[in-house]
Write an enzyme that holds these catalytic residues in place. Structure first.
Site, PDB file in Angstrom:
ATOM      1  N   GLU A 101       0.861  -1.370  -0.136  1.00 30.61           N
ATOM      2  CA  GLU A 101       0.572   0.064  -0.136  1.00 30.61           C
ATOM      3  C   GLU A 101       0.832   0.659  -0.273  1.00 30.61           C
ATOM      4  OE1 GLU A 101      -3.274   2.087   2.496  1.00 30.61           O
ATOM      5  OE2 GLU A 101      -2.990   0.198   3.203  1.00 30.61           O
ATOM      6  N   ASP A 135      -4.012   9.624   9.306  1.00 31.47           N
ATOM      7  CA  ASP A 135      -2.328   9.349   9.243  1.00 31.47           C
ATOM      8  C   ASP A 135      -2.305  10.177  10.965  1.00 31.47           C
ATOM      9  OD1 ASP A 135      -3.032   7.506   7.139  1.00 31.47           O
ATOM     10  OD2 ASP A 135      -2.254   9.992   5.912  1.00 31.47           O
TER      11      ASP A 135
END
Length: 256
Positions: free
Chosen positions: A46, A57
């Site tokens: 990924e 994130d």
């Protein structure tokens, strides 16, 4: 059948998807990291497309994105780096990022370029389900790109089933409603993972957020098809002087 579907047909349990930030730790590291992950035993790669405001994130991946952007990484540069990747890498490759830079690049151009370099799937957490269904679904399908949605412990069963009907490749089950890298106990979420298993979804399920070692990988994989590791791998790369060796040792600790 897509490369991701072929993988899950071949391997139903303990599938390991490893996240890495494109252009990190150095601008030219992208292909070296991808090859090291393949050699080390990962099942899916990924690739994070760095962005200045990555909503999902945590601090570690945000910092890696900042470094990658400072290194000069962009979507155009990433596609240039990936143009020959299929000469040496057979694993499924997923691009993970956010809508703003993709729209700036041009979403039709983005999908065509992804197809041209051999990308297999895309994750865009801030693309609303309705917009995907009504505006973009056919575009991803035309370019042979699986589109992967995220679900959380708070996602209703009705919405999970709608997502299952729309997406392809796999469903990304966020282990908790937080950002990546948070030290939430994966074991506390087993009832959530079992609920997903009992729903008998058509798509495989991979668990992400908080997977950092063999124990959390094993726990997450008990009721699902496997898990996604990102923050722990980025940390391992941070001070690495030999990407291949660092990656091999890291994956051995997860899989060995």
């Amino acid at each position: 059948m897509s490369a991701i579907e072929q993988l899950f047909k071949r391997k139903q349990k303990n599938v390991l998807n490893v996240y890495c930030t494109a252009g990190y730790p150095q601008l030219h590291s992208t292909t070296e990291v991808i090859k090291a992950l393949q050699d080390g035993g990962a099942d899916i790669i990924e690739l994070g497309m760095p962005y200045s405001d990555p909503l999902a994130d945590g601090e570690v991946i945000q910092a890696s994105s900042t470094v990658a952007l400072q290194n000069g990484m962009s979507i155009a540069t990433l596609f240039e780096q990936l143009k020959d990747i299929r000469n040496t890498v057979q694993l499924p490759i997923i691009l993970m990022g956010y809508m703003n830079p993709v729209l700036q690049f041009g979403i039709e151009k983005f999908c065509a370029a992804a197809k041209a370099v051999g990308v297999d799937g895309v994750i865009l957490p801030d693309l609303p389900m309705y917009e995907f269904e009504t505006m973009y679904k056919s575009l991803f399908e035309q370019n042979g790109l699986d589109f992967i949605f995220l679900v959380t412990p708070e996602t209703s069963e009705e919405r999970i089933r709608k997502i299952d009907s729309l997406c392809s490749g796999f469903i990304y089950a966020v282990s908790s409603s937080s950002t990546t890298g948070k030290n939430k106990a994966i074991a506390d979420q087993e009832s959530y993972f079992k609920k997903l298993q009992d729903m008998q979804l058509k798509n495989p399920v991979l668990v992400g957020f908080g997977i950092k070692d063999k124990a959390s990988f094993t726990t997450a994989s008990r009721y699902t098809n496997g898990a996604i590791i990102g923050t722990a791998y980025i940390k391992a790369l941070e001070n690495s002087t030999h990407i291949g060796q660092t990656t091999k040792e890291f994956l051995n600790r997860i899989l060995g």
